[in-house]
Design an enzyme around this catalytic site. Structure first.
Site, mmCIF file in Angstrom:
data_model
loop_
_atom_site.group_PDB
_atom_site.id
_atom_site.type_symbol
_atom_site.label_atom_id
_atom_site.label_comp_id
_atom_site.label_asym_id
_atom_site.label_seq_id
_atom_site.Cartn_x
_atom_site.Cartn_y
_atom_site.Cartn_z
ATOM 1 N N ASP A 157 0.874 -1.168 0.000
ATOM 2 C CA ASP A 157 0.000 0.000 0.000
ATOM 3 C C ASP A 157 0.910 1.215 0.000
ATOM 4 O O ASP A 157 1.666 1.434 0.952
ATOM 5 C CB ASP A 157 -0.891 -0.029 1.244
ATOM 6 C CG ASP A 157 -1.898 1.106 1.264
ATOM 7 O OD1 ASP A 157 -1.664 2.126 0.591
ATOM 8 O OD2 ASP A 157 -2.902 0.967 1.971
ATOM 9 N N HIS A 158 0.895 1.989 -1.077
ATOM 10 C CA HIS A 158 1.807 3.130 -1.208
ATOM 11 C C HIS A 158 1.618 4.176 -0.114
ATOM 12 O O HIS A 158 2.479 5.016 0.097
ATOM 13 C CB HIS A 158 1.678 3.775 -2.599
ATOM 14 C CG HIS A 158 0.343 4.398 -2.829
ATOM 15 N ND1 HIS A 158 0.049 5.677 -2.452
ATOM 16 C CD2 HIS A 158 -0.776 3.896 -3.395
ATOM 17 C CE1 HIS A 158 -1.207 5.962 -2.780
ATOM 18 N NE2 HIS A 158 -1.722 4.880 -3.353
ATOM 19 N N ARG A 159 0.510 4.114 0.627
ATOM 20 C CA ARG A 159 0.313 5.061 1.731
ATOM 21 C C ARG A 159 1.121 4.631 2.954
ATOM 22 O O ARG A 159 1.359 5.420 3.852
ATOM 23 C CB ARG A 159 -1.160 5.148 2.090
ATOM 24 C CG ARG A 159 -2.015 5.741 0.968
ATOM 25 C CD ARG A 159 -3.466 5.605 1.269
ATOM 26 N NE ARG A 159 -3.770 4.144 1.248
ATOM 27 C CZ ARG A 159 -4.966 3.634 1.459
ATOM 28 N NH1 ARG A 159 -5.982 4.418 1.735
ATOM 29 N NH2 ARG A 159 -5.166 2.344 1.415
ATOM 30 N N VAL A 160 1.522 3.340 3.019
ATOM 31 C CA VAL A 160 2.227 2.812 4.176
ATOM 32 C C VAL A 160 3.712 2.627 3.894
ATOM 33 O O VAL A 160 4.560 2.957 4.717
ATOM 34 C CB VAL A 160 1.598 1.466 4.613
ATOM 35 C CG1 VAL A 160 2.345 0.869 5.783
ATOM 36 C CG2 VAL A 160 0.118 1.644 4.936
#
Length: 159
Positions: free
Chosen positions: A8-11
């Site tokens: 997940d690119h947000r994490v």
């Protein structure tokens, strides 16, 4: 074996994911004595087989591909004999739990055999014989498995 990584690119950043996969690949290729450490922790009395180029077992002063094949056959028969004479040195039969240690004379590499030889067929002598029908040839992998089971396996204390 294929390992992939989704994230997940947000994490996690893609670069960190790539670094993780790169590190994993290095370890699987044997960097930093990865397999040696595993063998040591598991108390395996053998050295791990390493990826290397195939090389002929040669007889000094004589050349030729047929002779190389004969030399490998001789190397396998020497290895079989070494297990018959020294296999007990790495057998697991001590009820007090002392660990068997590595012995070079039981290592196929000592005889010039490589990872490429594991799936090649060699003469077995009387090793793979049974009462019904002797097996005259087997792969080095099968020969090693038979040698290790026969001469180095756990003893059954109940019999």
């Amino acid at each position: 074996m294929t390992v992939t990584c989704t994230y997940d690119h947000r994490v996690i950043q893609g670069a960190e994911s790539g670094m993780f996969l790169g590190r994993l690949q290095e370890l699987l290729e044997g960097k930093e004595d990865f397999y040696e450490e595993i063998f040591a922790h598991l108390k395996v009395p053998h050295k791990p087989v390493h990826w290397e180029t195939d090389r002929p077992v040669s007889v000094p002063g004589v050349r030729g591909s047929q002779l190389d094949e004969v030399a490998k056959e001789a190397a396998v028969l020497q290895l079989i004999n070494a297990y018959r004479v020294r296999g007990h040195l790495i057998a697991d039969f001590d009820p007090l739990g002392s660990e068997p240690t590595y012995h070079a004379e039981l290592d196929p590499a000592t005889y010039g055999l490589t990872i490429w030889d594991l799936d090649r067929e060699f003469l077995t002598g009387t090793l793979m014989s049974d009462d019904d029908e002797p097996q005259k040839v087997a792969t080095l992998r099968e020969i090693l498995e038979t040698l290790r089971q026969t001469y180095c396996g756990k003893s059954d204390a109940s019999t």
